[in-house]
Every structure is written in C-alpha cells, then in structure tokens.
Design an enzyme around this catalytic site. Structure first.
Site, PDB file in Angstrom:
ATOM      1  CG  ASP A 235       3.493   1.351   3.524  1.00  0.00           C
ATOM      2  OD1 ASP A 235       3.398   1.164   4.544  1.00  0.00           O
ATOM      3  OD2 ASP A 235       2.793   0.664   2.654  1.00  0.00           O
TER       4      ASP A 235
ATOM      5  CG  ASP B 181       3.867  -4.381   5.445  1.00  0.00           C
ATOM      6  OD1 ASP B 181       5.008  -5.135   5.537  1.00  0.00           O
ATOM      7  OD2 ASP B 181       3.507  -4.029   6.632  1.00  0.00           O
TER       8      ASP B 181
END
Length: 252
Positions: free
Chosen positions: A17, A19
């Site tokens: 991922d 963020d």
C-alpha cells in the site's frame, strides 16, 4: 517459519500500500477527509453535528476508493446522497462531489507541506529487490504516480495498480482483493506466493479475502489488535522491525 526480511521462504513478491506504508500521507488524507466531512455535516446539521473522528476514518474510509469512502461513511450516519458523476465540481452535494472536494483539500495540503517517505520502507524495498523479490504498489489513490515521483521511488516498483488503473479496468477497491490480485497477476506470482503490506483495516480484509501468502499489518496509529482481527499474520510499527538486524543496511 520466516527467512529473508521476516517473510516466509515461499514468498516471491511484495505488494505495498502507499499511504501510511511507503509515505507519511495517511495523516494528511485523514485531515482532508475530516475537513471535508465536518464542513458537509456542519452545513447539513448545523452546530450540533457529530464531527468526523478517527474511528470513522479507520472503519469507513481508510484504504477504500474515494467514492466508496464517501458512501460508507455517509451510510454509517444514515445519509444518502445522489451519486453524481466523477467530474462533479467539488461544491456539488453528491457522492462524487464530496470525494472531489476531499481530493482538492488533499492536494492543497500536499502542495503546502510536501510528501515525506518512510525511509525504512524504502530501505526494505531496496533490500527486497536486491534479494530477487518482485514488487508492486497497490493503492486506492489516484495520485500514486505523482507521489512516488515526488519521493524518487517510482523505480522501486515493477507494477502500479492504483485508483486510476482500477477505474480503467473496473476493479473494485479494498476491502475487495481485486487490486492486489491484479498486481500479483501482472508480476506473474500466485497470491499464496505474495505478501501484502498494509496499514488500513480495509487492506487487511483485502489480504485475507485474496488468500495471500502473508499479510503484514503496519501499525502507525495504535490499532495493533484491530489489524490482527482483520487478518494480519504479523503486525509491526515499522518495516525495520520486520527485518533482521543488518538486513536493511546502513539506514536501518
């Protein structure tokens, strides 16, 4: 049994991922969501509105595609709005209008404050690549490419499946596993040979639903138990904690 970089020896690819895992932008996203939703709720319900809080962010918004985050949070408050269209202006009282307002606020915050990477994650990525592990970034953000370029990390990923790619291909976002599965497929690696690295509960759900070989929860905000409950195989505060001493080199 874990071997290289704290991963099982069956793992051939790492799916990250963006963020909260690669960049310190999760807190910026949370602030933009709060500013947008609080403004909407204040206009709708007046001074007595119940503000958007960290629980709302973790449960209903974090890790989801933008429009899904709007829908899910509003549903938690019993609110339904017209869908509108993706090109709605940010002042439109529609699902897409609110989402575009959030993105406008986010980009303003990024322009003002810039984007900062987690250096230990970049070190982990370099170590993974040096050991022959395949790498992909999987994010609901439509700004992924620009963010990676801004921190000089675009070349650390062989594959990018982000909000733009998901929209082009009609892939449902997290908590559905489809974007992670697409990244693994592009890398030519079976899901059970891929590790997912996520900080969001929706990302944990996606990792579990996709039957990935290992799911690493990155606990940046003190939600260790929730990450385990949503499917993490291991939870660390930082990826430097996952690797053995010396595996990440001099920046560890």
């Amino acid at each position: 049994m874990t071997t290289t970089l704290g991963l099982p020896d069956t793992i051939q690819a790492c799916l990250f991922d963006l963020d909260g895992v690669v960049t310190r932008t999760a807190v910026v996203h949370a602030a933009a969501w709060k500013e947008m939703f609080d403004g909407f709720l204040r206009d709708r319900d007046g001074a007595g509105h119940r503000p958007f809080d960290s629980h709302d962010y973790d449960e209903f918004v974090d890790g989801r595609p933008r429009a899904d985050g709007v829908r899910t949070f509003l549903a938690s408050r019993g609110i339904r709005l017209p869908e509108g269209s993706p090109d709605d202006p940010p002042d439109a009282t529609t699902v897409h209008g609110l989402g575009n307002r959030k993105n406008e606020l986010l980009l303003a915050k990024i322009r003002t404050d810039g984007v900062e990477a987690y250096e230990s994650t970049l070190d982990y990525l370099r170590a993974a690549r040096a050991r022959g592990l395949r790498t992909a970034v999987v994010s609901s953000s439509a700004n992924t490419r620009d963010v990676l370029r801004s921190i000089g990390a675009e070349d650390l990923f062989e594959v990018r499946v982000d909000g733009v790619v998901a929209a082009e291909r009609g892939l449902p976002g997290k908590p559905h596993p489809d974007t992670f599965l697409a990244a693994a497929r592009e890398l030519g690696v079976a899901p059970d040979r891929a590790a997912v690295f996520e900080d969001a509960l929706a990302g944990m759900d996606a990792g579990r639903a996709g039957h990935f070989g290992y799911v690493v929860g990155v606990d940046r905000v003190g939600q260790r138990d929730a990450l385990y409950a949503h499917g993490a195989d291991v939870v660390v505060k930082d990826l430097a904690d996952l690797a053995a001493p010396g595996e990440l080199g001099e920046h560890e």
